[in-house]
Design an enzyme around this catalytic site. Sequence first.
Site, PDB file in Angstrom:
ATOM      1  CD  GLU A   1       5.461   0.876  -5.297  1.00 35.03           C
ATOM      2  OE1 GLU A   1       6.537   0.785  -4.714  1.00 35.03           O
ATOM      3  OE2 GLU A   1       4.509   1.578  -4.868  1.00 35.03           O
TER       4      GLU A   1
ATOM      5  CG  ASN B   1       9.365   2.463  -6.564  1.00 34.24           C
ATOM      6  OD1 ASN B   1       8.952   3.542  -6.149  1.00 34.24           O
ATOM      7  ND2 ASN B   1       8.882   1.316  -6.139  1.00 34.24           N
TER       8      ASN B   1
ATOM      9  NE  ARG C   1      13.993   1.932  -4.606  1.00 31.14           N
ATOM     10  CZ  ARG C   1      12.804   2.416  -4.333  1.00 31.14           C
ATOM     11  NH1 ARG C   1      12.449   3.599  -4.795  1.00 31.14           N
ATOM     12  NH2 ARG C   1      11.944   1.724  -3.600  1.00 31.14           N
TER      13      ARG C   1
HETATM   14  C1  MV4 Z   1      -3.295   3.439  -0.972  1.00 31.43           C
HETATM   15  C2  MV4 Z   1      -3.939   2.544  -0.119  1.00 31.43           C
HETATM   16  C3  MV4 Z   1      -5.294   2.395  -0.250  1.00 31.43           C
HETATM   17  N1  MV4 Z   1      -5.971   3.124  -1.143  1.00 31.43           N
HETATM   18  N2  MV4 Z   1      -4.013   4.129  -1.861  1.00 31.43           N
HETATM   19  C4  MV4 Z   1       1.090   2.987   0.865  1.00 31.43           C
HETATM   20  C5  MV4 Z   1       2.376   3.199   0.173  1.00 31.43           C
HETATM   21  C6  MV4 Z   1       2.115   4.155  -0.901  1.00 31.43           C
HETATM   22  N3  MV4 Z   1       2.873   3.824  -2.060  1.00 31.43           N
HETATM   23  C7  MV4 Z   1       0.640   4.054  -1.141  1.00 31.43           C
HETATM   24  N4  MV4 Z   1       0.091   3.273  -0.083  1.00 31.43           N
HETATM   25  C8  MV4 Z   1      -1.224   2.979  -0.038  1.00 31.43           C
HETATM   26  N5  MV4 Z   1      -1.979   3.639  -0.934  1.00 31.43           N
HETATM   27  C9  MV4 Z   1      -5.310   3.967  -1.932  1.00 31.43           C
HETATM   28  N6  MV4 Z   1      -5.995   4.670  -2.813  1.00 31.43           N
HETATM   29  C10 MV4 Z   1      -3.177   1.836   0.788  1.00 31.43           C
HETATM   30  C11 MV4 Z   1      -1.820   2.054   0.843  1.00 31.43           C
HETATM   31  C12 MV4 Z   1      -1.133   1.300   1.830  1.00 31.43           C
HETATM   32  C13 MV4 Z   1      -0.214   0.312   1.493  1.00 31.43           C
HETATM   33  C14 MV4 Z   1       0.109   0.061   0.169  1.00 31.43           C
HETATM   34  C15 MV4 Z   1       1.027  -0.905  -0.160  1.00 31.43           C
HETATM   35  C16 MV4 Z   1       1.610  -1.644   0.849  1.00 31.43           C
HETATM   36  C17 MV4 Z   1       1.328  -1.412   2.159  1.00 31.43           C
HETATM   37  C18 MV4 Z   1       0.409  -0.427   2.503  1.00 31.43           C
HETATM   38  C19 MV4 Z   1       0.104  -0.216   3.837  1.00 31.43           C
HETATM   39  C20 MV4 Z   1      -0.800   0.756   4.163  1.00 31.43           C
HETATM   40  C21 MV4 Z   1      -1.399   1.515   3.158  1.00 31.43           C
END
Ligand code: MV4
Length: 452
Positions: A275, A290, A292
């Site tokens: 990702e 991930n 899987r």
């Molecule tokens: C973040 C971000 C912004 N900045 N990291 C959400 C899922 C998790 N895998 C990490 N996520 C995020 N990490 C930084 N440094 C924003 C998110 C995030 C997000 C990421 C992917 C898809 C949807 C999201 C919804 C809210 C926040």
Amino acid sequence: MFTKILIANRGEIALRVIRACKELGIETVAVFSEADRESLHVRFADDEICLGPPPSRLSYLRVTNIIAAAEIAGADAIHPGYGFLAENAGFAETCAASNITFIGPTPEQIRLMGDKASARKLASELDVPVIPGSQGAVEDPDEAASVAAEIGYPVIIKAAAGGGGKGMRVAEDPGSFAQAFQLARNEALAGFGDASVYIEKFLGRPRHVEIQIMGDQAGKVMHIGERDCSIQRRHQKLIEESPSPGIDRAMREELGNRAVRLAEHIGYVGAGTVEFLVDRDGSYYFMEMNTRIQVEHPVTEMVTNFDLVKEQIRVAAGEPLGLQLRGNQLRGHAIECRVNAEDPFRNFQPSPGTITTYHPPGGPGVRVATHIYAGYTVPPFYDSLLAKVIVHGRTRDEALSRMNNALDSFIIEGVTTTIPFLQRVIQHADFISGDFDTKLLEREPDLLTPAT
Ligand code: MV4
């Protein structure tokens, strides 16, 4: 090749794995909870074994019962699907100790990538760009605050044992950092039994772009295009597509090569997803991996004509990767909508119950992945996914038109579904233009209020 595979899962993914086994001439064993006796995966498998009562911790998560079922049925491999035990390194170890092949990566690979701080550290050591932040986990609040000051606010504090959005806290400024850090550690400990957290610069409006990869036991890893999964609500993906409207050929190749470098370095075996967050200025950062097969894998299958589940089984049996992407070309465009038994206009409240009428969409380029049928009762114990509608078109416009028609003609009565909400999202100007990011639903609360 295996002679018999036990599918340690339920719902549409269990059916998906059974189909792949049938094509490969492999016998199947279904396991089920007392709530799933009438489920199609039980009907379609060659053998069936009840695991226990409905709650998943007493059935689909019961390692000893599943291993015993495999031994009784004479299965030589277990496919975990997604969720449940799919990313449980201990389960993969127990399979190996019982002489049963776990169809997936090794326990070490699952463990390494399951610790999001160590995965981040490895990525940065391999020159895969990571979001500016801490080197691994930080324990000391003062040290953490100085890391945050160095990278600049806002920052996000993430649980090392988290992932998929669980255990995250944003600190907007230095004044709120100490409390956010403490809360994040407490939540991490309570939620995952591990207080370790790491810190990153917080990106305001990123896209979520993930690369599908596949590795074999000879050490070969390939990337198989990307999926854009930016349309999410509370970290639940709702709509996924490939290719991503936000990246071009050069960037696809670049992300793909970085993902392969990371996976090859650890000798990754099986299907995996790397990702990335992609910022509006085109910069991209590794987020997590991930280990899987994912819910949204059909999107990749539609643009490549690959069968990713069959390929998982083949590489787990020691066969070399049989996939070949000609000139890395993705063919056309695919979109997936997840249909859930939830009321989108009542805060996505679950809506279990009996399906009275069922008619799926069809026609060229339309695939429906589901386990439901008229008369089926959706139990309240598991996630509420009813069906995935996946469409393919020569262009994004054609795919979008097919999705509109497919959702229009998808009849499910007896339970409330998210179909009307999905229809609104795919008709939103920002979705149609492709100019969207992970904040689209938060910006558009009108999508969540019923039409008047
Ligand atoms: C973040 C971000 C912004 N900045 N990291 C959400 C899922 C998790 N895998 C990490 N996520 C995020 N990490 C930084 N440094 C924003 C998110 C995030 C997000 C990421 C992917 C898809 C949807 C999201 C919804 C809210 C926040």
